[in-house]
Write an enzyme that holds these catalytic residues in place. Sequence first.
Site, PDB file in Angstrom:
ATOM      1  N   LYS A   1      19.819  38.572  55.857  1.00 39.54           N
ATOM      2  CA  LYS A   1      18.359  38.775  55.893  1.00 39.54           C
ATOM      3  C   LYS A   1      17.601  37.490  55.592  1.00 39.54           C
ATOM      4  O   LYS A   1      16.585  37.201  56.206  1.00 39.54           O
ATOM      5  CB  LYS A   1      17.961  39.846  54.876  1.00 39.54           C
ATOM      6  CG  LYS A   1      17.371  41.080  55.539  1.00 39.54           C
ATOM      7  CD  LYS A   1      17.140  42.211  54.587  1.00 39.54           C
ATOM      8  CE  LYS A   1      17.622  43.512  55.218  1.00 39.54           C
ATOM      9  NZ  LYS A   1      17.507  44.648  54.321  1.00 39.54           N
TER      10      LYS A   1
ATOM     11  N   LYS B   1      -6.192  67.087  63.230  1.00 37.62           N
ATOM     12  CA  LYS B   1      -4.994  67.682  62.639  1.00 37.62           C
ATOM     13  C   LYS B   1      -4.168  68.378  63.731  1.00 37.62           C
ATOM     14  O   LYS B   1      -4.728  69.149  64.526  1.00 37.62           O
ATOM     15  CB  LYS B   1      -5.407  68.690  61.564  1.00 37.62           C
ATOM     16  CG  LYS B   1      -4.220  69.297  60.856  1.00 37.62           C
ATOM     17  CD  LYS B   1      -4.642  70.362  59.868  1.00 37.62           C
ATOM     18  CE  LYS B   1      -3.410  71.045  59.303  1.00 37.62           C
ATOM     19  NZ  LYS B   1      -3.728  72.263  58.593  1.00 37.62           N
TER      20      LYS B   1
ATOM     21  N   ASP C   1       9.602  50.618  58.552  1.00 32.60           N
ATOM     22  CA  ASP C   1       9.998  49.905  59.765  1.00 32.60           C
ATOM     23  C   ASP C   1       9.380  50.521  61.016  1.00 32.60           C
ATOM     24  O   ASP C   1       9.317  49.894  62.059  1.00 32.60           O
ATOM     25  CB  ASP C   1      11.532  49.915  59.891  1.00 32.60           C
ATOM     26  CG  ASP C   1      12.168  49.056  58.817  1.00 32.60           C
ATOM     27  OD1 ASP C   1      11.594  47.997  58.503  1.00 32.60           O
ATOM     28  OD2 ASP C   1      13.214  49.458  58.274  1.00 32.60           O
TER      29      ASP C   1
ATOM     30  N   LYS D   1      15.017  36.334  58.406  1.00 33.94           N
ATOM     31  CA  LYS D   1      13.576  36.387  58.106  1.00 33.94           C
ATOM     32  C   LYS D   1      12.994  34.984  57.942  1.00 33.94           C
ATOM     33  O   LYS D   1      11.811  34.777  58.114  1.00 33.94           O
ATOM     34  CB  LYS D   1      13.327  37.166  56.820  1.00 33.94           C
ATOM     35  CG  LYS D   1      13.957  38.551  56.784  1.00 33.94           C
ATOM     36  CD  LYS D   1      12.950  39.635  57.014  1.00 33.94           C
ATOM     37  CE  LYS D   1      13.587  41.004  56.851  1.00 33.94           C
ATOM     38  NZ  LYS D   1      12.704  42.083  57.228  1.00 33.94           N
TER      39      LYS D   1
ATOM     40  N   PRO E   1       5.316  45.878  62.718  1.00 35.49           N
ATOM     41  CA  PRO E   1       5.554  44.423  62.615  1.00 35.49           C
ATOM     42  C   PRO E   1       6.375  44.128  61.370  1.00 35.49           C
ATOM     43  O   PRO E   1       6.291  44.856  60.386  1.00 35.49           O
ATOM     44  CB  PRO E   1       4.143  43.840  62.484  1.00 35.49           C
ATOM     45  CG  PRO E   1       3.293  44.964  62.019  1.00 35.49           C
ATOM     46  CD  PRO E   1       3.914  46.222  62.553  1.00 35.49           C
ATOM     47  N   ASP E   2       7.176  43.087  61.404  1.00 32.23           N
ATOM     48  CA  ASP E   2       7.913  42.647  60.216  1.00 32.23           C
ATOM     49  C   ASP E   2       7.042  41.602  59.510  1.00 32.23           C
ATOM     50  O   ASP E   2       6.918  40.470  59.981  1.00 32.23           O
ATOM     51  CB  ASP E   2       9.271  42.058  60.626  1.00 32.23           C
ATOM     52  CG  ASP E   2      10.142  41.763  59.420  1.00 32.23           C
ATOM     53  OD1 ASP E   2       9.608  41.250  58.412  1.00 32.23           O
ATOM     54  OD2 ASP E   2      11.344  42.065  59.471  1.00 32.23           O
ATOM     55  N   ILE E   3       6.433  42.011  58.408  1.00 29.39           N
ATOM     56  CA  ILE E   3       5.457  41.143  57.726  1.00 29.39           C
ATOM     57  C   ILE E   3       6.130  39.863  57.225  1.00 29.39           C
ATOM     58  O   ILE E   3       5.636  38.751  57.441  1.00 29.39           O
ATOM     59  CB  ILE E   3       4.793  41.889  56.539  1.00 29.39           C
ATOM     60  CG1 ILE E   3       4.156  43.196  57.020  1.00 29.39           C
ATOM     61  CG2 ILE E   3       3.768  41.002  55.849  1.00 29.39           C
ATOM     62  CD1 ILE E   3       3.586  44.065  55.915  1.00 29.39           C
TER      63      ILE E   3
ATOM     64  N   ASN F   1       8.182  56.240  52.268  1.00 23.53           N
ATOM     65  CA  ASN F   1       9.527  56.147  51.680  1.00 23.53           C
ATOM     66  C   ASN F   1       9.436  56.335  50.170  1.00 23.53           C
ATOM     67  O   ASN F   1       8.353  56.530  49.630  1.00 23.53           O
ATOM     68  CB  ASN F   1      10.178  54.812  52.058  1.00 23.53           C
ATOM     69  CG  ASN F   1       9.306  53.641  51.661  1.00 23.53           C
ATOM     70  OD1 ASN F   1       9.007  53.439  50.502  1.00 23.53           O
ATOM     71  ND2 ASN F   1       8.859  52.872  52.661  1.00 23.53           N
TER      72      ASN F   1
ATOM     73  N   PHE G   1      12.560  41.051  49.417  1.00 23.43           N
ATOM     74  CA  PHE G   1      13.566  41.903  48.785  1.00 23.43           C
ATOM     75  C   PHE G   1      14.512  42.403  49.859  1.00 23.43           C
ATOM     76  O   PHE G   1      14.169  42.430  51.043  1.00 23.43           O
ATOM     77  CB  PHE G   1      12.904  43.089  48.058  1.00 23.43           C
ATOM     78  CG  PHE G   1      12.488  42.741  46.659  1.00 23.43           C
ATOM     79  CD1 PHE G   1      11.396  41.923  46.432  1.00 23.43           C
ATOM     80  CD2 PHE G   1      13.198  43.217  45.567  1.00 23.43           C
ATOM     81  CE1 PHE G   1      11.008  41.579  45.146  1.00 23.43           C
ATOM     82  CE2 PHE G   1      12.822  42.882  44.277  1.00 23.43           C
ATOM     83  CZ  PHE G   1      11.725  42.066  44.062  1.00 23.43           C
TER      84      PHE G   1
HETATM   85  N1  CTP Z   1       9.703  43.808  55.338  1.00 24.77           N
HETATM   86  C1  CTP Z   1       8.541  43.476  55.992  1.00 24.77           C
HETATM   87  N2  CTP Z   1       8.177  44.165  57.092  1.00 24.77           N
HETATM   88  C2  CTP Z   1       8.934  45.156  57.594  1.00 24.77           C
HETATM   89  C3  CTP Z   1      10.129  45.518  56.928  1.00 24.77           C
HETATM   90  C4  CTP Z   1      10.481  44.816  55.800  1.00 24.77           C
HETATM   91  O1  CTP Z   1       7.854  42.567  55.540  1.00 24.77           O
HETATM   92  N3  CTP Z   1       8.526  45.806  58.659  1.00 24.77           N
HETATM   93  C5  CTP Z   1      10.107  43.028  54.158  1.00 24.77           C
HETATM   94  C6  CTP Z   1      10.207  43.823  52.871  1.00 24.77           C
HETATM   95  O2  CTP Z   1       9.000  43.753  52.137  1.00 24.77           O
HETATM   96  C7  CTP Z   1      11.318  43.109  52.137  1.00 24.77           C
HETATM   97  C8  CTP Z   1      12.202  42.566  53.252  1.00 24.77           C
HETATM   98  O3  CTP Z   1      11.392  42.555  54.411  1.00 24.77           O
HETATM   99  O4  CTP Z   1      10.831  42.012  51.387  1.00 24.77           O
HETATM  100  C9  CTP Z   1      13.440  43.365  53.525  1.00 24.77           C
HETATM  101  O5  CTP Z   1      13.135  44.725  53.657  1.00 24.77           O
HETATM  102  P1  CTP Z   1      14.301  45.794  53.862  1.00 24.77           P
HETATM  103  O6  CTP Z   1      13.673  47.141  53.968  1.00 24.77           O
HETATM  104  O7  CTP Z   1      15.382  45.564  52.876  1.00 24.77           O
HETATM  105  O8  CTP Z   1      14.937  45.369  55.247  1.00 24.77           O
HETATM  106  P2  CTP Z   1      14.432  45.489  56.725  1.00 24.77           P
HETATM  107  O9  CTP Z   1      13.880  44.174  57.148  1.00 24.77           O
HETATM  108  O10 CTP Z   1      13.524  46.650  56.871  1.00 24.77           O
HETATM  109  O11 CTP Z   1      15.802  45.729  57.486  1.00 24.77           O
HETATM  110  P3  CTP Z   1      16.790  47.007  57.408  1.00 24.77           P
HETATM  111  O12 CTP Z   1      15.916  48.207  57.243  1.00 24.77           O
HETATM  112  O13 CTP Z   1      17.494  46.956  58.694  1.00 24.77           O
HETATM  113  O14 CTP Z   1      17.692  46.764  56.240  1.00 24.77           O
END
Ligand code: CTP
Length: 409
Positions: free
Chosen positions: A337, A285, A275, A341, A303-305, A209, A323
Amino acid sequence: MNLEGKKILLGITGGISAYKSLELIRMYKRAGAEVKAVLTNNALEFVTPLTIQTLTNNKVYINNFDTSDYSPEHISLCDWSDIFVIAPATANTIAKIANGICDNLLTSLSAAYNKPFIIAPAMNCNMYNNPVVQENITKLTTLGYNFVAPETGFLACGANGTGRLADLNKIYLRTAELLNPLKPLEGKRILITAGGTIEKIDPVRYISNFSSGKMGISLAKCASKLGAKVTLISTFKVDGDFENIVTLSAEEMLKEVETQLDLQDCIIMAAAVADWKIKNYSSQKVKKTNTGDSWNIELVKNPDILKTICKKRTGEKPIIAGFSAESENLLQNASEKIKSKGCDFIIANDISRTDSGFSSDYNEVYIIDKKLNTKFIERTTKDEIAKIILESIFEQTGNYIKTGSVCSA
Ligand code: CTP
């Protein structure tokens, strides 16, 4: 505050408030500092070398081409001093410094100076408000120069407005603070993540990104300057006064953050974690000839860290902040959020703006806590935002002493 043994280089430029720098010399000397003064030719219209020499008990420096010493003064005075304070600074001198012009000793010193630097502007209010002057000040602030802003009131030229040299106490305190920085985060361990994670498709391709990692880097530098022991986990190498661990993918980052979880007092997830990751990574390749005219890549959720570590923490420690990058319904999405979270703070920013956020040196954010108390921080440098975020997080833990602009020093 004691300045015993400190060496201050005081620059005086040609404005009426040059007479006030005489008192500033006395304040520095009373606190135990040694002062050497460098003047522009225009400053000589307002104060005399004899006065300055008597007050500093030192030679006064004016020209670039003094032959009484073998060592070039613009270098030896830099080496000698601990800090450079220009008070008053005219619009002319500020413009020269902002553009690297070195046409006298004072501006040559400025160009060669690599230690803490304070500029206290003083000028007519229309000059001060001139967009060109403001642009120069913004440029220098972004580069790490410390400004002590002028005050508003009756000016020597008869006008009423902003341009009067700041109260000398303010200049003095900023000097003392930069020379003896407070370390309110001493003893704290802080983990910060930064950058957009990299999800490999094959050995040559990846998805990621637009995150530049600048906000996370500002946080790491600021936390370290405030005395914390900092670990920065980033998706590229970063140099600084902190430990730096480089991870690429979200999974790698999760592993490192989990390892650190119980060691830290605070974790700030500034990384833009992808995500999605590639379902089937190809170790070879992928050849064009094998994909045809279109290529479908299947993605699976990463995974959502942030969520994972919030669930795993056992007590109140570490404080965890995330953030919230939003392009619409900023506050509503951010408030949701923080709940989903399970973190203690969310820093929300609008990524649809072009003058702040992604890749920019600037940001404008809301800091939201668990009770949904919201603090708005209007557009400013990421270094300043970093300091306010750290202050906001640690003020809630008690005994945090606020400092000045230590992070942009
Ligand atoms: N984050 C994370 N792991 C993920 C996605 C996000 O730890 N897989 C953390 C980011 O580092 C940030 C927070 O979650 O501190 C919010 O990230 P953001 O991209 O705003 O939101 P998402 O949780 O990805 O949700 P969405 O894309 O639906 O807004």
